[in-house]
Design a protein around this motif. Sequence first.
Motif: not given
Length: 127
Positions: A36-42, A53-58
Motif C-alpha cells: 500500500l502506498l503511504e498516504w500521510d497527508v494533512d 487505496l493505492i497499491i503499488v508493486p513491492y
Amino acid sequence: MLNTNNLPSLPERSFKLSWTKELLKNEIRYSNKYRLLEWDVDNGSLETPNDPLIIVPYESEIIDIVDLTRAMMKKYQGGGSVKDVLAYLNKIGILQNAQATSIPQVLNTLFIVNEFGAVQMKKNYDD
C-alpha cells in the motif's frame, strides 16, 4: 477508484464474502508482490482524498503522494496553466477539490508556478 470486478473471486470457504476496501488492504499487507502506498497527508484543506487505496508493486520507487504525482505527470499532455494541471490532478484522483485554484502545499516540493502562472516541475524532480 477501486474496481472490484477485476479482482479474483474469493475462495468458496470465504463464506460468500466480497472484496471490500478493508479486506483488500488486509490482503495487501501480507503480500510480497504489492504494498500500500503511504498516504500521510494533512487533509485539513480537503484537497487530497482521505485514506485512498493505492497499491503499488513491492519494489516500486513510488513511496508517497509526491512520487505518485511525479510519475503521473509524465503522462500529462495538457496545458501548463494552474487550472489545467489542477483539472488533470482531479481527473486522475490525486486531488478531489475541483474548485481549487492553487497547487496544494503537499505538492510544493514538486511544482513551481512562475510569474506568468505557468506550472513547471522543479528541476530536482526531472528525470
